[in-house]
Scaffold this motif. Sequence first.
Motif, PDB file in Angstrom:
ATOM      1  N   ARG A 147      -2.612  -5.654  -7.931  1.00 49.30           N
ATOM      2  CA  ARG A 147      -1.672  -6.260  -8.873  1.00 49.30           C
ATOM      3  C   ARG A 147      -1.815  -5.649 -10.265  1.00 49.30           C
ATOM      4  NH1 ARG A 147      -0.592 -12.639 -10.280  1.00 49.30           N
ATOM      5  NH2 ARG A 147       0.898 -12.200 -11.927  1.00 49.30           N
ATOM      6  N   ALA A 148      -3.051  -5.475 -10.722  1.00 52.02           N
ATOM      7  CA  ALA A 148      -3.287  -4.889 -12.043  1.00 52.02           C
ATOM      8  C   ALA A 148      -2.735  -3.463 -12.104  1.00 52.02           C
ATOM      9  CB  ALA A 148      -4.778  -4.897 -12.369  1.00 52.02           C
ATOM     10  N   LEU A 149      -2.971  -2.681 -11.055  1.00 51.75           N
ATOM     11  CA  LEU A 149      -2.440  -1.318 -11.009  1.00 51.75           C
ATOM     12  C   LEU A 149      -0.914  -1.323 -10.990  1.00 51.75           C
ATOM     13  CD1 LEU A 149      -4.968   0.178  -8.455  1.00 51.75           C
ATOM     14  CD2 LEU A 149      -4.600   1.026 -10.797  1.00 51.75           C
ATOM     15  N   TYR A 150      -0.339  -2.238 -10.224  1.00 53.81           N
ATOM     16  CA  TYR A 150       1.121  -2.344 -10.156  1.00 53.81           C
ATOM     17  C   TYR A 150       1.694  -2.673 -11.534  1.00 53.81           C
ATOM     18  CZ  TYR A 150       5.823  -3.795  -9.021  1.00 53.81           C
ATOM     19  OH  TYR A 150       7.185  -3.902  -9.007  1.00 53.81           O
ATOM     20  N   GLY A 157      10.057  -3.721 -11.382  1.00 52.11           N
ATOM     21  CA  GLY A 157      10.224  -5.155 -11.621  1.00 52.11           C
ATOM     22  C   GLY A 157       9.112  -6.012 -11.056  1.00 52.11           C
ATOM     23  N   LEU A 158       9.219  -7.305 -11.301  1.00 51.43           N
ATOM     24  CA  LEU A 158       8.171  -8.254 -10.927  1.00 51.43           C
ATOM     25  C   LEU A 158       7.860  -8.274  -9.443  1.00 51.43           C
ATOM     26  CD1 LEU A 158       9.033 -11.318 -13.192  1.00 51.43           C
ATOM     27  CD2 LEU A 158       7.054  -9.792 -13.370  1.00 51.43           C
ATOM     28  N   ARG A 159       8.871  -8.128  -8.609  1.00 53.60           N
ATOM     29  CA  ARG A 159       8.669  -8.251  -7.171  1.00 53.60           C
ATOM     30  C   ARG A 159       8.860  -6.938  -6.418  1.00 53.60           C
ATOM     31  NH1 ARG A 159      11.666 -13.499  -5.127  1.00 53.60           N
ATOM     32  NH2 ARG A 159      11.449 -12.184  -3.329  1.00 53.60           N
ATOM     33  N   HIS A 195      -4.416   7.515  -8.010  1.00 49.86           N
ATOM     34  CA  HIS A 195      -4.930   8.146  -6.787  1.00 49.86           C
ATOM     35  C   HIS A 195      -4.398   7.446  -5.537  1.00 49.86           C
ATOM     36  CE1 HIS A 195      -7.654  10.588  -9.136  1.00 49.86           C
ATOM     37  NE2 HIS A 195      -8.030   9.503  -9.780  1.00 49.86           N
ATOM     38  N   GLU A 196      -4.502   8.123  -4.420  1.00 45.37           N
ATOM     39  CA  GLU A 196      -3.995   7.609  -3.145  1.00 45.37           C
ATOM     40  C   GLU A 196      -4.579   6.234  -2.798  1.00 45.37           C
ATOM     41  OE1 GLU A 196      -4.021   8.791   1.575  1.00 45.37           O
ATOM     42  OE2 GLU A 196      -4.117  10.402   0.100  1.00 45.37           O
ATOM     43  N   GLU A 197      -5.868   6.041  -2.997  1.00 48.48           N
ATOM     44  CA  GLU A 197      -6.485   4.744  -2.688  1.00 48.48           C
ATOM     45  C   GLU A 197      -5.924   3.642  -3.581  1.00 48.48           C
ATOM     46  OE1 GLU A 197      -8.366   4.029  -0.003  1.00 48.48           O
ATOM     47  OE2 GLU A 197      -7.911   6.107   0.509  1.00 48.48           O
ATOM     48  N   GLU A 198      -5.604   3.988  -4.810  1.00 40.69           N
ATOM     49  CA  GLU A 198      -5.005   3.013  -5.717  1.00 40.69           C
ATOM     50  C   GLU A 198      -3.570   2.694  -5.300  1.00 40.69           C
ATOM     51  OE1 GLU A 198      -7.294   3.848  -9.908  1.00 40.69           O
ATOM     52  OE2 GLU A 198      -5.886   5.380  -9.211  1.00 40.69           O
ATOM     53  N   VAL A 199      -2.852   3.696  -4.825  1.00 41.31           N
ATOM     54  CA  VAL A 199      -1.502   3.470  -4.314  1.00 41.31           C
ATOM     55  C   VAL A 199      -1.555   2.491  -3.144  1.00 41.31           C
ATOM     56  CG1 VAL A 199       0.481   4.541  -3.150  1.00 41.31           C
ATOM     57  CG2 VAL A 199      -0.581   5.678  -5.112  1.00 41.31           C
ATOM     58  N   LYS A 200      -2.548   2.646  -2.282  1.00 40.99           N
ATOM     59  CA  LYS A 200      -2.707   1.727  -1.144  1.00 40.99           C
ATOM     60  C   LYS A 200      -2.948   0.300  -1.629  1.00 40.99           C
ATOM     61  CE  LYS A 200      -4.371   5.209   2.095  1.00 40.99           C
ATOM     62  NZ  LYS A 200      -5.503   5.687   2.902  1.00 40.99           N
ATOM     63  N   LEU A 201      -3.733   0.154  -2.680  1.00 48.04           N
ATOM     64  CA  LEU A 201      -3.975  -1.177  -3.244  1.00 48.04           C
ATOM     65  C   LEU A 201      -2.677  -1.775  -3.781  1.00 48.04           C
ATOM     66  CD1 LEU A 201      -7.332  -0.587  -5.179  1.00 48.04           C
ATOM     67  CD2 LEU A 201      -7.020  -1.925  -3.083  1.00 48.04           C
ATOM     68  N   SER A 213      -0.463  -2.772  -0.854  1.00 45.76           N
ATOM     69  CA  SER A 213      -1.019  -3.976  -0.213  1.00 45.76           C
ATOM     70  C   SER A 213      -0.689  -5.216  -1.038  1.00 45.76           C
ATOM     71  CB  SER A 213      -2.534  -3.848  -0.044  1.00 45.76           C
ATOM     72  OG  SER A 213      -2.837  -2.835   0.879  1.00 45.76           O
ATOM     73  N   TYR A 214      -0.753  -5.073  -2.356  1.00 44.53           N
ATOM     74  CA  TYR A 214      -0.393  -6.198  -3.218  1.00 44.53           C
ATOM     75  C   TYR A 214       1.082  -6.556  -3.026  1.00 44.53           C
ATOM     76  CZ  TYR A 214       1.505  -8.529  -7.244  1.00 44.53           C
ATOM     77  OH  TYR A 214       2.224  -9.383  -8.034  1.00 44.53           O
ATOM     78  N   ILE A 215       1.974  -5.558  -3.069  1.00 42.20           N
ATOM     79  CA  ILE A 215       3.408  -5.837  -2.890  1.00 42.20           C
ATOM     80  C   ILE A 215       3.631  -6.506  -1.536  1.00 42.20           C
ATOM     81  CG2 ILE A 215       5.680  -4.777  -2.543  1.00 42.20           C
ATOM     82  CD1 ILE A 215       4.894  -4.928  -5.445  1.00 42.20           C
ATOM     83  N   TRP A 216       2.997  -5.997  -0.489  1.00 40.69           N
ATOM     84  CA  TRP A 216       3.138  -6.583   0.850  1.00 40.69           C
ATOM     85  C   TRP A 216       2.720  -8.052   0.824  1.00 40.69           C
ATOM     86  CZ3 TRP A 216       5.491  -5.491   5.249  1.00 40.69           C
ATOM     87  CH2 TRP A 216       5.134  -6.192   6.393  1.00 40.69           C
ATOM     88  N   SER A 217       1.658  -8.366   0.094  1.00 39.43           N
ATOM     89  CA  SER A 217       1.151  -9.746   0.058  1.00 39.43           C
ATOM     90  C   SER A 217       2.119 -10.703  -0.614  1.00 39.43           C
ATOM     91  CB  SER A 217      -0.218  -9.803  -0.636  1.00 39.43           C
ATOM     92  OG  SER A 217      -0.076  -9.697  -2.049  1.00 39.43           O
ATOM     93  N   THR A 218       3.055 -10.190  -1.395  1.00 38.95           N
ATOM     94  CA  THR A 218       4.017 -11.056  -2.080  1.00 38.95           C
ATOM     95  C   THR A 218       5.236 -11.364  -1.223  1.00 38.95           C
ATOM     96  OG1 THR A 218       5.258  -9.252  -3.152  1.00 38.95           O
ATOM     97  CG2 THR A 218       3.319 -10.110  -4.336  1.00 38.95           C
ATOM     98  N   ILE A 219       5.337 -10.708  -0.097  1.00 36.94           N
ATOM     99  CA  ILE A 219       6.482 -10.911   0.799  1.00 36.94           C
ATOM    100  C   ILE A 219       6.179 -12.104   1.695  1.00 36.94           C
ATOM    101  CG2 ILE A 219       7.857  -9.874   2.652  1.00 36.94           C
ATOM    102  CD1 ILE A 219       7.124  -7.121   1.438  1.00 36.94           C
ATOM    103  N   PRO A 220       7.086 -13.055   1.804  1.00 33.10           N
ATOM    104  CA  PRO A 220       6.843 -14.221   2.669  1.00 33.10           C
ATOM    105  C   PRO A 220       6.554 -13.803   4.111  1.00 33.10           C
ATOM    106  CG  PRO A 220       8.819 -14.530   1.334  1.00 33.10           C
ATOM    107  CD  PRO A 220       8.390 -13.115   1.133  1.00 33.10           C
TER     108      PRO A 220
END
Length: 153
Positions: free
Chosen positions: A57-60, A69-71, A119-125, A128-135
Amino acid sequence: MALSGRWGIVMLVVITACGGDTAASDAASGGAPADAASSPPARPPVDPRVRELAAGRALYEENCLLCHGLRGEGDGTGAAGLAVKPTNIREHFGEHSFDEIVEHVVAGVPPAMPAAAIHEEEVKLVLSYIWSTIPDSAQARLRALQEQAAEEH
């Protein structure tokens, strides 16, 4: 009652953050006061997944929010001034595998998006954060679309 997905993570964060001071509550309830030399009560360990999502989330927020945007829907405040509208990241979860999306973000998608500044690992984070916001219901639909797209390749 078992909680899963986003609400399970939220509850874990709340429980961890509200560990409290048992010595104060023991004294207030008439229990034995805590020994001054005793160590504070042990807090439950923080789930590494909670830390990963917080980092994502912080990286996003630092690298993607302005345009996406927010979502992650491509409606950030900086999107209006761009020649090409930023993508809705959520929709791409139904069109590409997670690894394909990572590759696209790392390499960039000219002319719309430059290569990632992280970096690639940060992109994955971040993803993963965006995915977690999806119902959960929408995640199931997106997984089905991913499987269908994989069969077509």
